[in-house]
Design a protein around this motif. Structure first.
Motif, PDB file in Angstrom:
ATOM      1  N   ARG A  90       0.848  -1.188   0.000  1.00 20.78           N
ATOM      2  CA  ARG A  90       0.000   0.000   0.000  1.00 20.78           C
ATOM      3  C   ARG A  90       0.889   1.246   0.000  1.00 20.78           C
ATOM      4  O   ARG A  90       1.903   1.284   0.689  1.00 20.78           O
ATOM      5  CB  ARG A  90      -0.910   0.015   1.227  1.00 20.78           C
ATOM      6  CG  ARG A  90      -1.997  -1.045   1.191  1.00 20.78           C
ATOM      7  CD  ARG A  90      -2.924  -0.927   2.381  1.00 20.78           C
ATOM      8  NE  ARG A  90      -2.277  -1.345   3.609  1.00 20.78           N
ATOM      9  CZ  ARG A  90      -2.820  -1.218   4.819  1.00 20.78           C
ATOM     10  NH1 ARG A  90      -4.007  -0.667   4.942  1.00 20.78           N
ATOM     11  NH2 ARG A  90      -2.170  -1.631   5.888  1.00 20.78           N
ATOM     12  N   PRO A  91       0.528   2.293  -0.757  1.00 19.11           N
ATOM     13  CA  PRO A  91       1.389   3.479  -0.815  1.00 19.11           C
ATOM     14  C   PRO A  91       1.416   4.201   0.525  1.00 19.11           C
ATOM     15  O   PRO A  91       0.458   4.153   1.301  1.00 19.11           O
ATOM     16  CB  PRO A  91       0.727   4.343  -1.896  1.00 19.11           C
ATOM     17  CG  PRO A  91      -0.703   3.912  -1.902  1.00 19.11           C
ATOM     18  CD  PRO A  91      -0.673   2.433  -1.595  1.00 19.11           C
ATOM     19  N   GLN A  92       2.527   4.859   0.785  1.00 21.01           N
ATOM     20  CA  GLN A  92       2.672   5.658   2.001  1.00 21.01           C
ATOM     21  C   GLN A  92       3.439   6.915   1.660  1.00 21.01           C
ATOM     22  O   GLN A  92       4.644   6.876   1.399  1.00 21.01           O
ATOM     23  CB  GLN A  92       3.404   4.859   3.091  1.00 21.01           C
ATOM     24  CG  GLN A  92       3.606   5.654   4.386  1.00 21.01           C
ATOM     25  CD  GLN A  92       3.990   4.756   5.542  1.00 21.01           C
ATOM     26  OE1 GLN A  92       3.163   4.117   6.151  1.00 21.01           O
ATOM     27  NE2 GLN A  92       5.272   4.718   5.855  1.00 21.01           N
ATOM     28  N   SER A 129      10.029   2.825   9.270  1.00 19.20           N
ATOM     29  CA  SER A 129      10.729   2.545   8.022  1.00 19.20           C
ATOM     30  C   SER A 129       9.972   1.510   7.205  1.00 19.20           C
ATOM     31  O   SER A 129       9.136   0.763   7.722  1.00 19.20           O
ATOM     32  CB  SER A 129      12.141   2.041   8.313  1.00 19.20           C
ATOM     33  OG  SER A 129      12.078   0.842   9.079  1.00 19.20           O
ATOM     34  N   GLY A 130      10.286   1.463   5.921  1.00 20.05           N
ATOM     35  CA  GLY A 130       9.683   0.456   5.056  1.00 20.05           C
ATOM     36  C   GLY A 130       8.320   0.858   4.535  1.00 20.05           C
ATOM     37  O   GLY A 130       7.818   1.961   4.779  1.00 20.05           O
TER      38      GLY A 130
END
Length: 233
Positions: free
Chosen positions: A119-121, A172-173
């Motif tokens: 999913r985009p972040q 992170s990630g």
């Protein structure tokens, strides 16, 4: 003049064409930006246990006797969280009993939900905002440096450190695919006395900690049959 009016009319028609007054279904839109914490260590579990204890305490009658209930297939998270919640309730001054007799039950429920991976972040609208804020925050450090190349180098390092500082708020990630809903409630024989529910991200590599515990069973062998051998010398 006529050309100007024609151009204005054309633009008005184009603008009107971009806004559809009717639609066969509601248009999908994003919620306003919010933040959701990501659980990555047992100390994080302890933090939310104390937060849950505080929220429940605000609704529990003074002097109530409590018993922290735990179901048999509790996950590793639920077992640890129940223990941490017990400690937090004791520290808050509640009488937490070892047996349920005559006590209100404190229950913990965890629902693990798996969403689509990747999913985009979008953490920032632009990197310049964080970098600019970081340089401003470290302005005094740069001002006290010597002039010339040393000062320029320190300004560069300060900018990089500031960027790291402001980015450290975010996990992170990629956006984790798994989230959990942690619900805690205090009940008597017939009603909910207090209840709280909160959602958290969890690391995808730690999913097993939040799933129900399943006892491993030994494989069952098929029943043996006895055969009588007849004959011989």
């Amino acid at each position: 003049m006529i050309r100007s009016l024609t151009a204005a009319a054309t633009l008005a028609l184009l603008a009107a064409g971009c806004a559809t007054p009717y639609s066969p279904a509601p248009l999908a839109t994003n919620f306003g930006t919010t933040k959701q914490q990501k659980l990555q260590a047992a100390s994080h579990w302890n933090t939310i246990a104390r937060d849950v204890a505080d929220k429940l305490s605000a609704r529990i009658p003074t002097g109530s006797r409590l018993f922290v209930n735990q179901h048999s297939d509790a996950s590793a998270f639920e077992r640890a969280f129940a223990s941490q919640l017990t400690t937090a309730l004791v520290d808050a001054g509640h009488s937490v009993m070892r047996t349920p007799d005559g006590a209100m039950r404190v229950g913990v429920e965890t629902q693990a939900i798996a969403f689509t991976a990747d999913r985009p972040q979008h953490r920032h609208a632009g990197l310049a905002t964080a970098l600019g804020a970081g340089v401003w925050a470290l302005y005094d450090i740069v001002e006290y440096a010597s002039n010339g190349p040393a000062k320029a180098a320190l300004a560069t390092v300060a900018a990089a450190d500031a960027y790291t500082w402001f980015q450290s708020e975010f996990a992170s990630g990629d956006t984790p695919s798994m989230e959990i809903i942690v619900s805690a409630s205090v009940t008597d024989a017939s009603r909910y006395v207090a209840r709280t529910s909160t959602a958290y991200y969890v690391s995808d590599s730690d999913q097993g900690l939040y799933l129900p515990h399943v006892e491993k069973q030994e494989p069952k062998l098929p029943p043996m049959k006895a055969f009588q051998v007849v004959g011989g010398e």
